[in-house]
Motif scaffolding. Structure first.
Motif, mmCIF file in Angstrom:
data_model
loop_
_atom_site.group_PDB
_atom_site.id
_atom_site.type_symbol
_atom_site.label_atom_id
_atom_site.label_comp_id
_atom_site.label_asym_id
_atom_site.label_seq_id
_atom_site.Cartn_x
_atom_site.Cartn_y
_atom_site.Cartn_z
ATOM 1 N N LEU A 268 0.831 -1.204 0.000
ATOM 2 C CA LEU A 268 0.000 0.000 0.000
ATOM 3 C C LEU A 268 0.864 1.252 0.000
ATOM 4 C CD1 LEU A 268 -2.641 1.532 0.237
ATOM 5 C CD2 LEU A 268 -2.639 1.051 2.701
ATOM 6 N N ALA A 269 1.915 1.261 0.832
ATOM 7 C CA ALA A 269 2.817 2.415 0.860
ATOM 8 C C ALA A 269 3.474 2.627 -0.501
ATOM 9 C CB ALA A 269 3.886 2.208 1.939
ATOM 10 N N ALA A 270 3.900 1.538 -1.140
ATOM 11 C CA ALA A 270 4.511 1.648 -2.466
ATOM 12 C C ALA A 270 3.518 2.186 -3.488
ATOM 13 C CB ALA A 270 5.047 0.289 -2.912
ATOM 14 N N ALA A 271 2.251 1.744 -3.389
ATOM 15 C CA ALA A 271 1.229 2.226 -4.320
ATOM 16 C C ALA A 271 0.977 3.720 -4.140
ATOM 17 C CB ALA A 271 -0.068 1.444 -4.110
ATOM 18 N N VAL A 272 0.951 4.182 -2.890
ATOM 19 C CA VAL A 272 0.753 5.607 -2.620
ATOM 20 C C VAL A 272 1.914 6.433 -3.173
ATOM 21 C CG1 VAL A 272 0.689 7.332 -0.767
ATOM 22 C CG2 VAL A 272 -0.760 5.293 -0.639
ATOM 23 N N LEU A 273 3.138 5.985 -2.904
ATOM 24 C CA LEU A 273 4.304 6.723 -3.375
ATOM 25 C C LEU A 273 4.403 6.707 -4.900
ATOM 26 C CD1 LEU A 273 6.851 5.545 -0.683
ATOM 27 C CD2 LEU A 273 5.999 7.874 -0.989
ATOM 28 N N THR A 274 4.092 5.579 -5.515
ATOM 29 C CA THR A 274 4.128 5.495 -6.974
ATOM 30 C C THR A 274 3.100 6.429 -7.596
ATOM 31 O OG1 THR A 274 4.921 3.213 -6.909
ATOM 32 C CG2 THR A 274 3.895 3.948 -8.945
ATOM 33 N N ALA A 275 1.889 6.471 -7.014
ATOM 34 C CA ALA A 275 0.852 7.380 -7.515
ATOM 35 C C ALA A 275 1.298 8.832 -7.391
ATOM 36 C CB ALA A 275 -0.448 7.153 -6.751
ATOM 37 N N ALA A 276 1.937 9.152 -6.270
ATOM 38 C CA ALA A 276 2.421 10.526 -6.080
ATOM 39 C C ALA A 276 3.500 10.874 -7.094
ATOM 40 C CB ALA A 276 2.961 10.688 -4.658
ATOM 41 N N HIS A 277 4.438 9.964 -7.308
ATOM 42 C CA HIS A 277 5.522 10.225 -8.259
ATOM 43 C C HIS A 277 5.001 10.345 -9.687
ATOM 44 C CE1 HIS A 277 8.520 8.325 -5.212
ATOM 45 N NE2 HIS A 277 8.415 9.621 -5.033
ATOM 46 N N GLU A 278 4.035 9.496 -10.064
ATOM 47 C CA GLU A 278 3.531 9.540 -11.432
ATOM 48 C C GLU A 278 2.720 10.799 -11.698
ATOM 49 O OE1 GLU A 278 1.432 5.910 -12.130
ATOM 50 O OE2 GLU A 278 3.278 4.750 -12.471
ATOM 51 N N ASP A 279 2.059 11.319 -10.668
ATOM 52 C CA ASP A 279 1.224 12.508 -10.875
ATOM 53 C C ASP A 279 1.970 13.810 -10.629
ATOM 54 O OD1 ASP A 279 -1.574 12.476 -11.733
ATOM 55 O OD2 ASP A 279 -1.919 13.846 -10.076
ATOM 56 N N PHE A 280 2.923 13.806 -9.706
ATOM 57 C CA PHE A 280 3.585 15.057 -9.321
ATOM 58 C C PHE A 280 5.053 15.118 -9.713
ATOM 59 C CE2 PHE A 280 0.347 14.343 -5.874
ATOM 60 C CZ PHE A 280 -0.574 15.265 -6.353
ATOM 61 N N GLY A 281 5.659 13.967 -10.034
ATOM 62 C CA GLY A 281 7.064 13.949 -10.406
ATOM 63 C C GLY A 281 7.905 13.202 -9.390
ATOM 64 N N GLU A 282 9.059 12.732 -9.858
ATOM 65 C CA GLU A 282 9.983 11.996 -8.990
ATOM 66 C C GLU A 282 11.381 12.579 -9.136
ATOM 67 O OE1 GLU A 282 11.420 7.402 -8.006
ATOM 68 O OE2 GLU A 282 10.057 7.792 -9.676
ATOM 69 N N PRO A 283 11.978 13.036 -8.042
ATOM 70 C CA PRO A 283 11.436 13.085 -6.682
ATOM 71 C C PRO A 283 10.318 14.120 -6.558
ATOM 72 C CG PRO A 283 13.498 14.286 -6.779
ATOM 73 C CD PRO A 283 13.336 13.619 -8.120
ATOM 74 N N LEU A 284 9.569 14.048 -5.464
ATOM 75 C CA LEU A 284 8.479 14.995 -5.263
ATOM 76 C C LEU A 284 9.028 16.417 -5.198
ATOM 77 C CD1 LEU A 284 6.189 13.294 -2.586
ATOM 78 C CD2 LEU A 284 5.760 13.565 -5.027
ATOM 79 N N PRO A 285 8.338 17.369 -5.834
ATOM 80 C CA PRO A 285 8.790 18.762 -5.765
ATOM 81 C C PRO A 285 8.717 19.294 -4.339
ATOM 82 C CG PRO A 285 7.143 18.434 -7.494
ATOM 83 C CD PRO A 285 7.147 17.202 -6.666
#
Length: 309
Positions: A268-285
Motif C-alpha cells: 500500500l505504501a509503495a502504491a501511494v508513493l508510486t501514484a504521487a511520483h507519477e502525478d507530481f514527479g519523482e522526486p516529489l517537488p
C-alpha cells in the motif's frame, strides 16, 4: 512488488510534503486500521503524523495511544494562541515503526466525560498544523462518508470535504472498502460519484480490508479488475485475526501483526508513493512555503532638537 514499486521506497526529500486522506463511503471500512498500517510502513521514509478526525467516543485512536500519549493531545493545542513546533510535537502520541523510526498521532485522548473539542473541519487547517509541526507526511483518518459528502456539496454549491482534501498540495487519496457485496456496492457508487465530479481517481488508491480469512469473494475480484483501470492501484489488506481481536494498541505493535499484513502495508505504501511520483514527479517537488510577511513601514519621526537634548 514490481520494479517501479521498489523504486518508490526512497526517503522523501526534506523539502517535500505528502497528504494522504484515508476515506470511505460508509463506516466500518477499515479506515483507522489502514491509516495505522500505512503510517507504520511509511514512517522510515518521511516524518509522519496521523490526524484523527473522528469524534473522540467513536474513535479507536485514544485507546490505541493511551500508553504513549504524554502531552495532552489535541486539547493541548488551543486555537486562540500561537503554537511553536515544540508545542505541536509535544501534544502528539508516538508510535514505533522500526527500531530507529517512529510516527506521531494527533488525537483527543481526554476522559470520556470531557466536553467535545471543536475541531476544524477545513482540511487546510490540518495541513497547516502538520506543516507547523515539521511533519512531511500527513495521514488523515477522516470520518465523513465520501459519496454523500460530494453529493451534498454539489447540491449546496459548496466545495465539500472530499474535494478540499483532494485539492491540497500533493494529495493522494486512499479509498477503503470491505470486500463484501454491500461494501463493493458502496465503493462502486462512490467511484462513480468521484468520476462525475472530476476528482482525481488517477491518483486514488483503493484498499479492500478483508473481514475474514480466505480468498477475496468473486464480486470483490471483479470490482478490483474494473477499478484497476480507473484508479492508481487496488490493494488487498488480508484479514488479521489479532488486529480484529485486540486492535492496534501499543502492546500489539509490532510483533503481533502477521507478516502478510505487514507485507500488504508495504504494498500500500509503495502504491501511494508510486501514484504521487507519477502525478507530481519523482522526486516529489518542494512543498509550497508561506510567503514572508512584508515589513510594516514605520513613519519617520520629525527631528526635535529639544527632545534630542
Amino acid at each position: 512488488m514490481g520494479k517501479k514499486s521498489e523504486s518508490a521506497f526512497v526517503r522523501l526529500p526534506v523539502s517535500a510534503r505528502l497528504v494522504v486522506p484515508v476515506m470511505a463511503a460508509v463506516g466500518g471500512s477499515g479506515r483507522s486500521t489502514v491509516a495505522h498500517l500505512l503510517a507504520t510502513a511509511m514512517a522510515p521514509l518521511a516524518e509522519t503524523v496521523v490526524a484523527d478526525l473522528s469524534p473522540r467516543l467513536g474513535s479507536p485512536w485514544p485507546s490505541w495511544t493511551a500508553d504513549t500519549l504524554a502531552g495532552g493531545g489535541l486539547a493541548a493545542l488551543p486555537p486562540d494562541r500561537p503554537l511553536s513546533r515544540a508545542d505541536i510535537r509535544g501534544a502528539a502520541a508516538l508510535r514505533q515503526s522500526t527500531a530507529d523510526s517512529h510516527w506521531s498521532v494527533l488525537t483527543d485522548a481526554r476522559e470520556w466525560h470531557a466536553a467535545p473539542l471543536e475541531l476544524p473541519a477545513d482540511p487546510s487547517a490540518w495541513y497547516q498544523l502538520a506543516a507547523a509541526g515539521g511533519w512531511q507526511l500527513l495521514l488523515a483518518d477522516t470520518a465523513h462518508p465520501v459519496a454523500h459528502d460530494v453529493l451534498t456539496a454539489r447540491c449546496s454549491g459548496l466545495p465539500g470535504l472530499t474535494r478540499a482534501w483532494c485539492a491540497l498540495p500533493f494529495a493522494v487519496p486512499v479509498l477503503c472498502a470491505q470486500p463484501t457485496a454491500a461494501g463493493i456496492q458502496a465503493l462502486q457508487q462512490a467511484v462513480l460519484v468521484l468520476h462525475a465530479e472530476g476528482l482525481p481517481l488517477q491518483r486514488t488508491v483503493v484498499v479492500f480490508s478483508a473481514a475474514s480469512d480466505g480468498r477475496m469473494p468473486a464480486v470483490a475480484r471483479a470490482a478490483a479488475t474494473m477499478l484497476s483501470s480507473r484508479t492508481a492501484a487496488v490493494v488487498h489488506l488480508p484479514h488479521d485475526a489479532d488486529i480484529r481481536a485486540h486492535g492496534l494498541a501499543a502492546a500489539a505493535q509490532p510483533t503481533r501483526i502477521r507478516d502478510r499484513t505487514q507485507q500488504a502495508a508495504r504494498e500500500l505504501a509503495a502504491a501511494v508513493l508510486t501514484a504521487a511520483h507519477e502525478d507530481f514527479g519523482e522526486p516529489l517537488p518542494a512543498a509550497p512555503q508561506a510567503a514572508a510577511a512584508a515589513p510594516i513601514p514605520v513613519p519617520a519621526m520629525p527631528f526635535d532638537e529639544e527632545t534630542q537634548r
